[in-house]
Design a protein around this motif. Structure first.
Motif, PDB file in Angstrom:
ATOM      1  N   VAL A 391       6.652  -2.262  -2.403  1.00 16.91           N
ATOM      2  CA  VAL A 391       8.020  -2.469  -2.870  1.00 16.91           C
ATOM      3  C   VAL A 391       8.300  -1.569  -4.071  1.00 16.91           C
ATOM      4  O   VAL A 391       9.382  -0.966  -4.180  1.00 16.91           O
ATOM      5  CB  VAL A 391       8.248  -3.952  -3.235  1.00 16.91           C
ATOM      6  N   GLU A 392       7.321  -1.464  -4.970  1.00 17.07           N
ATOM      7  CA  GLU A 392       7.477  -0.605  -6.152  1.00 17.07           C
ATOM      8  C   GLU A 392       7.811   0.826  -5.744  1.00 17.07           C
ATOM      9  O   GLU A 392       8.696   1.468  -6.337  1.00 17.07           O
ATOM     10  CB  GLU A 392       6.198  -0.620  -6.978  1.00 17.07           C
ATOM     11  N   GLU A 393       7.117   1.345  -4.730  1.00 12.27           N
ATOM     12  CA  GLU A 393       7.376   2.718  -4.288  1.00 12.27           C
ATOM     13  C   GLU A 393       8.806   2.871  -3.791  1.00 12.27           C
ATOM     14  O   GLU A 393       9.486   3.857  -4.096  1.00 12.27           O
ATOM     15  CB  GLU A 393       6.398   3.108  -3.180  1.00 12.27           C
ATOM     16  N   MET A 394       9.283   1.889  -3.038  1.00 14.87           N
ATOM     17  CA  MET A 394      10.654   1.965  -2.524  1.00 14.87           C
ATOM     18  C   MET A 394      11.682   1.901  -3.653  1.00 14.87           C
ATOM     19  O   MET A 394      12.710   2.594  -3.627  1.00 14.87           O
ATOM     20  CB  MET A 394      10.905   0.824  -1.532  1.00 14.87           C
ATOM     21  N   ALA A 424      11.814  -4.922   3.294  1.00 19.74           N
ATOM     22  CA  ALA A 424      12.050  -4.462   4.670  1.00 19.74           C
ATOM     23  C   ALA A 424      11.907  -2.951   4.764  1.00 19.74           C
ATOM     24  O   ALA A 424      11.342  -2.419   5.738  1.00 19.74           O
ATOM     25  CB  ALA A 424      13.437  -4.896   5.127  1.00 19.74           C
ATOM     26  N   LEU A 425      12.378  -2.246   3.759  1.00 18.65           N
ATOM     27  CA  LEU A 425      12.260  -0.794   3.743  1.00 18.65           C
ATOM     28  C   LEU A 425      10.793  -0.383   3.618  1.00 18.65           C
ATOM     29  O   LEU A 425      10.337   0.570   4.275  1.00 18.65           O
ATOM     30  CB  LEU A 425      13.088  -0.234   2.583  1.00 18.65           C
ATOM     31  N   ALA A 426      10.034  -1.108   2.796  1.00 21.02           N
ATOM     32  CA  ALA A 426       8.599  -0.836   2.664  1.00 21.02           C
ATOM     33  C   ALA A 426       7.873  -1.070   3.981  1.00 21.02           C
ATOM     34  O   ALA A 426       6.992  -0.290   4.377  1.00 21.02           O
ATOM     35  CB  ALA A 426       7.999  -1.713   1.566  1.00 21.02           C
ATOM     36  N   ASP A 427       8.249  -2.138   4.691  1.00 20.48           N
ATOM     37  CA  ASP A 427       7.646  -2.421   6.004  1.00 20.48           C
ATOM     38  C   ASP A 427       7.958  -1.314   6.999  1.00 20.48           C
ATOM     39  O   ASP A 427       7.115  -0.940   7.816  1.00 20.48           O
ATOM     40  CB  ASP A 427       8.144  -3.766   6.537  1.00 20.48           C
ATOM     41  N   TYR A 428       9.174  -0.792   6.934  1.00 22.73           N
ATOM     42  CA  TYR A 428       9.575   0.288   7.841  1.00 22.73           C
ATOM     43  C   TYR A 428       8.726   1.542   7.580  1.00 22.73           C
ATOM     44  O   TYR A 428       8.268   2.203   8.516  1.00 22.73           O
ATOM     45  CB  TYR A 428      11.053   0.602   7.628  1.00 22.73           C
ATOM     46  N   TYR A 429       8.525   1.867   6.324  1.00 25.98           N
ATOM     47  CA  TYR A 429       7.672   3.011   5.979  1.00 25.98           C
ATOM     48  C   TYR A 429       6.268   2.822   6.549  1.00 25.98           C
ATOM     49  O   TYR A 429       5.678   3.731   7.125  1.00 25.98           O
ATOM     50  CB  TYR A 429       7.594   3.168   4.454  1.00 25.98           C
ATOM     51  N   ASN A 432       6.008   3.017  10.442  1.00 25.97           N
ATOM     52  CA  ASN A 432       6.236   4.344  11.003  1.00 25.97           C
ATOM     53  C   ASN A 432       5.336   5.426  10.402  1.00 25.97           C
ATOM     54  O   ASN A 432       5.585   6.622  10.599  1.00 25.97           O
ATOM     55  CB  ASN A 432       7.711   4.727  10.835  1.00 25.97           C
ATOM     56  N   GLY A 433       4.320   5.011   9.681  1.00 26.98           N
ATOM     57  CA  GLY A 433       3.368   5.977   9.134  1.00 26.98           C
ATOM     58  C   GLY A 433       3.961   6.903   8.095  1.00 26.98           C
ATOM     59  O   GLY A 433       3.536   8.057   7.957  1.00 26.98           O
ATOM     60  N   LEU A 434       4.928   6.397   7.317  1.00 27.55           N
ATOM     61  CA  LEU A 434       5.636   7.234   6.350  1.00 27.55           C
ATOM     62  C   LEU A 434       5.103   7.085   4.920  1.00 27.55           C
ATOM     63  O   LEU A 434       5.483   7.848   4.033  1.00 27.55           O
ATOM     64  CB  LEU A 434       7.129   6.887   6.359  1.00 27.55           C
ATOM     65  N   SER A 435       4.235   6.094   4.717  1.00 30.37           N
ATOM     66  CA  SER A 435       3.692   5.865   3.377  1.00 30.37           C
ATOM     67  C   SER A 435       2.636   6.911   3.036  1.00 30.37           C
ATOM     68  O   SER A 435       2.059   7.554   3.917  1.00 30.37           O
ATOM     69  CB  SER A 435       3.075   4.461   3.293  1.00 30.37           C
TER      70      SER A 435
END
Length: 558
Positions: A391-394, A424-429, A432-435
């Motif tokens: 969450v912090e990253e988002m 939710a945005l963190a979960d999406y990352y 989808n292998g975006l982290s």
């Protein structure tokens, strides 16, 4: 003697006022000989250790003093293992907050050390030098005996050219009136202030020399109203539109007079950092923090309303009695204050702090390596910490950057809370292998576009595309328009007609009198948003957030 004061900073733009203060104090009160004998060497943790080791060796100091902090202690420990091997006759001394509370342990682990200076360093550094000058050996552990008069410490920035392209740190008070259990500043109960006349002269020096930013390191700058008002009044009256001043304040202590003064300042003159840390009353009570949260909200809103001051609010995850759901509530309540930046930090269990003493009681598990960051507590699992990290990253990317402000304001309405949206945005990352990938700025827009399309549906993506377009062009004069923004745009012929008319009539772009239509076109941008045509002027930016000036324009007929 050849004396070397050494600082190893986190970044090049940082400076270390402590080593400069030690040198200035010794030179003033110890005699002019120290002006020749004491040298300062500043490095960064990004340099190879061998490079620093070689530089210290070439300088061949008789006495080497190293300033130790949370961010550099691991690096310092590498050096003090090797320095006695190559400079066996050099007396190596450590000082600073990271060694002041475990001095004996450091001496036991590193037998090559001559000693450790604990606490406030100016006077004990001078005593150390005078002991050596007299041919005597000092004690291994030197501790400050009584608090210094802060006005007795010389100003350290006479050679301001040495600090070009670096942040300047300034101290108008020392100590803290509060007792927050996670903080080392609470240990120093002797709160002192620098003489007001000195402070005014030194502030004028920064203003006259057009220093870009001065960061006050006072722990709670506004804990004394007359002091805060005097400083803020002075910099307002003498502002030249160049220097920005940064202050850490307790928002609930601001009174009506101070808020009125802050609201009257030119945009960008000051910025405020406000540590909220938690909104859980049990947590606030347990960490011995005194805070009127309702007053914080009221005063933050009053300052924000004037739109002239950047406000940075802090939260700390891992505090006692704060579980995942409680932290989410703290996040949402602080988010509702609409800070310019919301710093989501994680508890550092500092040696010497009350928090460290209560490790067992709180079930604190933290990393052995600096910065001793929390891994779990009785209330927060390591899995929860991992989720909060994401969450912090988002929040850093999509809120603190300020690049997606309008889009995020709209998107948060689709969720029950801001914390849920960033989760939710963190979960999406993650899904989808975006982290853990370094994305370009445009890529971040594209990812957000795809996230909205997937979560909100195709029927709403056109609406959000308008907000994404606005956010993109507020910050960047992007000439290669991203495909995901669609085809609702000002055509080349329409743009050519507009700039031709602007060259002739000068209706919108003041200050462009010396530029022709081609130059104006390169320096600005036209965009259709919500059936209106907006002109983005990148020469005129908001001093607080960097947004371009925007004008609604009428297009000439073709």
């Amino acid at each position: 003697m050849n004396i070397l004061l050494t600082a190893i900073n986190a970044k090049y733009i940082h400076s270390n006022p402590a080593v400069y203060s030690l040198r200035a104090y010794a030179c003033r009160y110890g005699g002019s000989r120290y002006e020749e004998e004491i040298r300062i060497a500043e490095y960064t943790i990004n340099q190879p250790a061998d490079e620093i080791l070689m530089d210290i060796y070439v300088r061949h100091p008789d006495i080497l003093c190293i300033s130790c902090y949370l961010w550099n202690i691991s690096y310092v420990e590498q050096l003090i293992r090797e320095i006695p091997k190559i400079l066996p006759d050099t007396k190596v001394w450590l000082g600073g907050p990271e060694v002041s509370y475990n001095a004996r342990e450091m001496l036991n682990v590193y037998p090559g050390l001559a000693g450790v200076m604990c606490g406030e360093g100016e006077q004990i550094f001078l005593e150390l030098l005078e002991t050596y000058a007299a041919g005597n050996e000092p004690e291994e552990i030197l501790t400050a005996r009584e608090a210094l008069d802060l006005s007795s410490i010389p100003f350290i920035y006479e050679h301001i050219e040495d600090f070009d392209n670096r942040i300047v740190y300034y101290e108008s008070s020392r100590g803290c009136p509060f007792s927050c259990s996670y903080c080392l500043s609470s240990i120093d109960k002797c709160l002192r202030f620098r003489d007001p006349d000195l402070v005014r002269r030194e502030l004028q020096f920064f203003i006259d020399h057009e220093v870009p930013q001065v960061k006050f390191v006072d722990r709670t700058f506004n804990c004394r109203h007359d002091h805060a008002k005097a400083v803020w009044s002075y910099i307002k009256e003498h502002d030249r539109g160049i220097t920005n001043f940064h202050f850490e304040v307790a928002a609930d202590l601001l009174n009506d007079e101070e808020i009125a003064l802050i609201r009257s300042m030119p945009p960008g003159l000051i910025q405020l950092e406000i540590g909220v840390q938690s909104t859980n009353p049990d947590t606030v009570r347990e960490i011995r923090r005194r805070m009127d949260l309702a007053k914080v909200e009221e005063n933050v809103a009053a300052v924000r309303e004037a739109r002239n001051v950047h406000q940075h609010l802090d939260l700390i995850a891992g505090l006692p009695y704060e579980d995942y759901d409680s932290f989410a509530q703290s996040f949402d309540r602080v988010y509702a204050m609409k800070p310019d930046q919301l710093q989501l930090g994680f508890l550092k269990v500092l040696k010497g702090s009350l928090m460290h003493e209560k490790t067992e009681e709180y079930g604190l598990v933290y990393q052995d390596r600096p910065p001793y960051e929390v891994l779990s507590t009785k209330w927060l699992s390591y899995s929860d910490v991992i989720r909060l990290k994401k969450v912090e990253e988002m929040v850093e990317v999509y809120y603190n950057s300020g690049q997606f402000r309008n889009t995020m304001e709209q998107l948060v309405r689709a969720y029950t809370s801001p914390f849920e949206m960033y989760g939710a945005l963190a979960d999406y990352y993650e899904k989808n292998g975006l982290s853990r990938i370094s994305h370009s700025r445009i890529a971040r827009y594209e990812i957000l576009h795809h996230f909205i399309e997937e979560t909100e549906g195709a029927e709403r993506i056109a609406e959000y595309r308008e907000w994404l377009t606005l956010d993109l062009y507020l910050r960047d004069n992007v000439k290669n328009r991203p495909a995901f923004l669609g085809e609702n745009r000002v055509t080349p012929d329409e743009a050519a007609a507009f700039y031709k008319a602007e060259e002739e009539e000068r209706r919108y772009l003041s200050g462009y009198e010396g530029y022709d239509r081609r130059q104006m076109r390169k320096m600005t941008h036209l965009e259709k948003i919500r059936e209106e045509v907006l002109l983005f002027d990148y020469r005129k930016r908001n001093p607080l957030n960097g947004d371009a000036a925007v004008y609604k324009v009428e297009m000439p007929e073709l």
